[in-house]
Design a protein around this motif. Sequence first.
Motif, short mmCIF file in Angstrom:
data_model
loop_
_atom_site.label_atom_id
_atom_site.label_comp_id
_atom_site.label_asym_id
_atom_site.label_seq_id
_atom_site.Cartn_x
_atom_site.Cartn_y
_atom_site.Cartn_z
N GLN A 66 0.84 -1.20 0.00
CA GLN A 66 0.00 0.00 0.00
C GLN A 66 0.88 1.26 0.00
O GLN A 66 0.57 2.23 -0.67
CB GLN A 66 -0.95 0.01 1.19
N GLY A 67 2.00 1.21 0.71
CA GLY A 67 2.94 2.33 0.69
C GLY A 67 3.48 2.58 -0.71
O GLY A 67 3.62 3.73 -1.14
N ALA A 68 3.78 1.51 -1.43
CA ALA A 68 4.26 1.64 -2.81
C ALA A 68 3.20 2.28 -3.69
O ALA A 68 3.51 3.11 -4.56
CB ALA A 68 4.67 0.28 -3.36
N ILE A 69 1.95 1.91 -3.47
CA ILE A 69 0.85 2.52 -4.25
C ILE A 69 0.77 4.01 -3.97
O ILE A 69 0.63 4.82 -4.90
CB ILE A 69 -0.49 1.80 -3.96
N PHE A 70 0.86 4.40 -2.70
CA PHE A 70 0.79 5.82 -2.37
C PHE A 70 1.92 6.60 -3.03
O PHE A 70 1.71 7.69 -3.57
CB PHE A 70 0.84 6.03 -0.85
N MET A 71 3.13 6.05 -3.01
CA MET A 71 4.25 6.73 -3.65
C MET A 71 4.05 6.83 -5.16
O MET A 71 4.34 7.87 -5.76
CB MET A 71 5.55 6.01 -3.32
N ALA A 72 3.54 5.77 -5.75
CA ALA A 72 3.29 5.79 -7.20
C ALA A 72 2.19 6.79 -7.55
O ALA A 72 2.27 7.48 -8.57
CB ALA A 72 2.92 4.38 -7.69
N GLN A 73 1.18 6.91 -6.70
CA GLN A 73 0.13 7.90 -6.93
C GLN A 73 0.70 9.31 -6.86
O GLN A 73 0.31 10.19 -7.63
CB GLN A 73 -1.01 7.72 -5.94
N ALA A 74 1.64 9.53 -5.95
CA ALA A 74 2.29 10.84 -5.84
C ALA A 74 3.08 11.14 -7.11
O ALA A 74 3.09 12.27 -7.60
CB ALA A 74 3.19 10.89 -4.61
N GLU A 75 3.75 10.12 -7.65
CA GLU A 75 4.49 10.30 -8.91
C GLU A 75 3.53 10.66 -10.03
O GLU A 75 3.80 11.57 -10.82
CB GLU A 75 5.26 9.02 -9.26
N LEU A 76 2.40 9.98 -10.11
CA LEU A 76 1.42 10.31 -11.16
C LEU A 76 0.89 11.73 -11.01
O LEU A 76 0.64 12.42 -11.99
CB LEU A 76 0.26 9.32 -11.14
#
Length: 118
Positions: A66-76
Amino acid sequence: MSPLAQAQASASATASKSPMTGMAPMASGGMDMKSMMKDMNDKMASMQMTGNADIDFAMMMRIHHQGAIFMAQAELSAGKEPKMKKMAKDIISAQQKEIAQIDKFLAQHGHPMDKATK
């Protein structure tokens, strides 16, 4: 609430939490990924271990993914490089699939994520 239920509730809350919640914007307009990592690490460190390696692994990996998803959403949200934005999309897709597998495993072994939120 049992320690395991508390850990599951924390993981479930993490899954539904917006990546922007509690994150400080950076001067560049992006999100503070160090804060995201710290939040994820804090959740993992505070998780009560069950003593069952499979359950503990699943719970920890769910938080990690879930942490990886949050970071990826920030990148997007703030990223500019097409290659990095594509990678972020791929990470979100892969991690969501693995979280679904983890949730299925936990449910099959008497630790459903929805039970923790009741």
